[in-house]
Scaffold this active site. Structure first.
Site, PDB file in Angstrom:
ATOM      1  N   HIS A  76       1.296  -1.589   0.162  1.00  0.00           N
ATOM      2  CA  HIS A  76       0.333   0.595  -0.402  1.00  0.00           C
ATOM      3  C   HIS A  76       1.216   1.428   0.081  1.00  0.00           C
ATOM      4  O   HIS A  76       1.535   1.340   1.336  1.00  0.00           O
ATOM      5  CB  HIS A  76      -0.858  -0.091   1.264  1.00  0.00           C
ATOM      6  CG  HIS A  76      -1.280  -0.969   1.138  1.00  0.00           C
ATOM      7  ND1 HIS A  76      -3.092  -1.213   0.037  1.00  0.00           N
ATOM      8  CD2 HIS A  76      -2.082  -2.340   1.747  1.00  0.00           C
ATOM      9  CE1 HIS A  76      -3.707  -2.218   0.808  1.00  0.00           C
ATOM     10  NE2 HIS A  76      -2.780  -3.099   1.880  1.00  0.00           N
ATOM     11  N   ASP A  99      -8.767  -4.869  -2.531  1.00  0.00           N
ATOM     12  CA  ASP A  99      -8.333  -4.685  -1.372  1.00  0.00           C
ATOM     13  C   ASP A  99      -8.632  -3.884  -0.521  1.00  0.00           C
ATOM     14  O   ASP A  99      -8.153  -3.179  -0.836  1.00  0.00           O
ATOM     15  CB  ASP A  99      -6.097  -5.607  -1.468  1.00  0.00           C
ATOM     16  CG  ASP A  99      -6.011  -5.812   0.116  1.00  0.00           C
ATOM     17  OD1 ASP A  99      -6.289  -6.691   0.449  1.00  0.00           O
ATOM     18  OD2 ASP A  99      -4.711  -4.930   0.733  1.00  0.00           O
ATOM     19  N   ASP A 106       1.760  -6.686   2.795  1.00  0.00           N
ATOM     20  CA  ASP A 106       0.546  -6.037   3.057  1.00  0.00           C
ATOM     21  C   ASP A 106       1.083  -4.620   4.344  1.00  0.00           C
ATOM     22  O   ASP A 106       0.547  -3.665   4.704  1.00  0.00           O
ATOM     23  CB  ASP A 106      -0.678  -7.095   3.810  1.00  0.00           C
ATOM     24  CG  ASP A 106      -1.546  -6.341   3.957  1.00  0.00           C
ATOM     25  OD1 ASP A 106      -1.674  -5.245   3.882  1.00  0.00           O
ATOM     26  OD2 ASP A 106      -2.697  -6.645   4.394  1.00  0.00           O
ATOM     27  N   HIS A 116       0.330   4.055   8.520  1.00  0.00           N
ATOM     28  CA  HIS A 116      -0.755   4.371   8.516  1.00  0.00           C
ATOM     29  C   HIS A 116      -0.069   6.478   9.843  1.00  0.00           C
ATOM     30  O   HIS A 116       1.057   5.426  10.747  1.00  0.00           O
ATOM     31  CB  HIS A 116      -1.593   3.811   9.243  1.00  0.00           C
ATOM     32  CG  HIS A 116      -3.129   3.624   9.209  1.00  0.00           C
ATOM     33  ND1 HIS A 116      -3.414   3.792   7.798  1.00  0.00           N
ATOM     34  CD2 HIS A 116      -2.632   2.223   8.471  1.00  0.00           C
ATOM     35  CE1 HIS A 116      -4.015   2.905   7.732  1.00  0.00           C
ATOM     36  NE2 HIS A 116      -3.754   1.802   7.558  1.00  0.00           N
ATOM     37  N   PRO A 158      -6.870  -0.926  10.684  1.00  0.00           N
ATOM     38  CA  PRO A 158      -5.882  -1.857   9.956  1.00  0.00           C
ATOM     39  C   PRO A 158      -4.134  -1.858   9.595  1.00  0.00           C
ATOM     40  O   PRO A 158      -4.734  -0.554   8.037  1.00  0.00           O
ATOM     41  CB  PRO A 158      -6.409  -2.352  10.203  1.00  0.00           C
ATOM     42  CG  PRO A 158      -7.806  -2.266   9.083  1.00  0.00           C
ATOM     43  CD  PRO A 158      -7.615  -0.928   9.346  1.00  0.00           C
TER      44      PRO A 158
HETATM   45 ZN   LIG Z   1      -5.967  -7.028   2.585  1.00  0.00          ZN
END
Ligand SMILES: [Zn+2]
Length: 426
Positions: A60, A150, A303, A307, A321
């Protein structure tokens, strides 16, 4: 001065054994492998493994839309320092990666940063809303090969069936975030004894397993490949193992946090341990490790989900999360799985490159004539995780203060050193 680079005295590892060699790179390609090679620039690889660069199927990068958490540049730097030469950029950006314009923006920003290949994934549905299919053909025409919503699983089985039929025709791969959301409303952690003791709302394993089962059966029906993201439970691993035994084109990944950390950590009420799917139990960790060892799980994916502190310092029910992952993946793969070096390289590079359909450029083998996307890492050197020293714009690692084994020395992207002696070059 020419641009011939020589990696000196590194280890090439294979199941059949290993040898110590020099690797010469010129014009973006591996041009020679041997002894006593010379070049315009020499990079010491003594004691280190020369491996194809790692490929992360699940990153991400937060840009566009959440640049306070990460940018394509800062995320790419974390990737390069972690030994990755390609990352699949997840499409839950704002706006979402459901149009050619957004996908091209992400790819261009990746090229501008120049630290790793940024490979945008497309959305399965418009706005990841689960209602209407994204324009697969247009996105595939723009080079997108992997599609996912996702963050959300595609809930509607008819829509997922149509998406798979369409994907099969186009030669693209769908990747599923397996979560039946009706079963996880308000959940903050794994549903189990720890969760009941803490009195927190639980995310049951079956919410993942039902969708794993459904998508395996849709794969059986349609013949379209399906990649299952971040598997986290015993039964998910069993289902994938059975699907593979049936010869179905199912692939799967597991994340380092899911094979290293348990739900007990939520007892600290620290949202750094909140992740989706959640940290689970020692039995789940054991199953993931067996699955990674026996080939049921094809790839380790990070993953990586940055944040900023102001969001992660909120109470568990409000904090988003996600955890950082790019700079700790190699060490956790080396230190926690008990696998040999060729197996670790297969899980971090060869297999994910194939799943993302990047194997013409990434994933090796390290041979003359192949593109020079490489990582040189010391598998026995140690380092300590200091959040403020990570390249990511965010600090939400669950491994702060932990000493780990395995250090990236150099990363080579298309023949150019982007990390030298553990320092990013741009
Ligand atoms: Zn995911």
């Amino acid at each position: 001065m020419g641009d011939r680079i020589v990696l000196k005295q590194g280890r090439l590892v294979a199941a059949a054994g290993e040898r110590v060699v020099d690797v010469a790179i010129e014009g973006g390609t591996i041009v020679d492998i041997g002894a006593g090679l010379t070049g315009d620039r020499m990079l010491d690889a003594t004691g280190c493994v020369i491996s194809p660069g790692f490929v992360d199927l699940h990153t991400h990068l937060r840009e566009p839309g959440r640049e306070e958490a990460e940018t394509i540049e800062t995320g790419s730097r974390a990737a390069a320092l972690g030994g990755f030469t390609a990352v699949v950029a997840m499409p839950n950006t704002e706006p979402a990666q459901d149009s050619v314009a957004v996908v091209e923006y992400v790819r261009t920003q990746g090229e501008r940063a120049g630290l790793c290949d940024v490979v945008p994934a497309g959305c399965i549905t418009i706005g990841r809303a689960g209602e209407q299919l994204a324009p697969f053909a247009e996105l595939a025409g723009a080079g997108v090969r992997i599609f996912t919503d996702d963050g959300n699983g595609v809930q509607d089985p008819l829509l997922m069936r149509r998406a798979m039929e369409y994907a099969k025709d186009l030669g693209i791969t769908l990747a599923q975030h397996c979560e039946v959301s009706a079963l996880t409303k308000g959940a903050v952690m794994h549903e189990g004894s720890c969760c009941s003791r803490l009195g927190l709302p639980g995310w049951p394993s079956i919410a993942e397993e039902l969708m794993v089962f459904r998508d395996i059966e849709l794969c059986r029906l349609t013949g379209a490949p399906i990649h299952l993201l971040h598997l986290s439970t015993v039964r998910s691993v069993d289902l994938v193992r059975a699907a593979k035994a049936d010869g179905l084109p199912v692939t799967a990944e597991a994340c380092p946090h899911h094979f290293t950390l348990t739900d007990e950590l939520l007892g600290t009420f620290d949202a750094v341990y909140k992740v989706n799917p959640p940290l689970r139990t020692p039995a789940d960790i054991a199953a993931l490790k067996v699955g990674l060892a026996d080939g049921t799980i094809d790839a380790i994916a990070t993953d990586h989900a940055p944040h900023p502190p102001e969001t992660k310092e909120q109470p568990l029910d409000q904090a988003p999360p996600g955890m950082l992952g790019l700079q700790t993946a190699l060490s956790l793969a080396l230190g926690e799985l008990g696998l040999d070096l060729p197996a670790v390289i297969r899980l971090l590079s060869t297999n994910p490159a194939r799943i993302a359909r990047l194997d013409d450029r990434h994933g090796g083998p390290v041979e003359v004539g192949r593109p020079a996307n490489l990582v040189v890492f010391d598998p026995s050197a140690t380092w300590t995780v200091v959040p403020a020293q990570l390249a990511s714009k965010s600090r939400n690692t669950p491994y702060a203060g932990r000493t780990m084994t395995g250090v990236v020395r150099h990363t080579i992207l298309r023949g150019a050193p982007v990390v030298v002696d553990g320092v990013a070059q741009r």
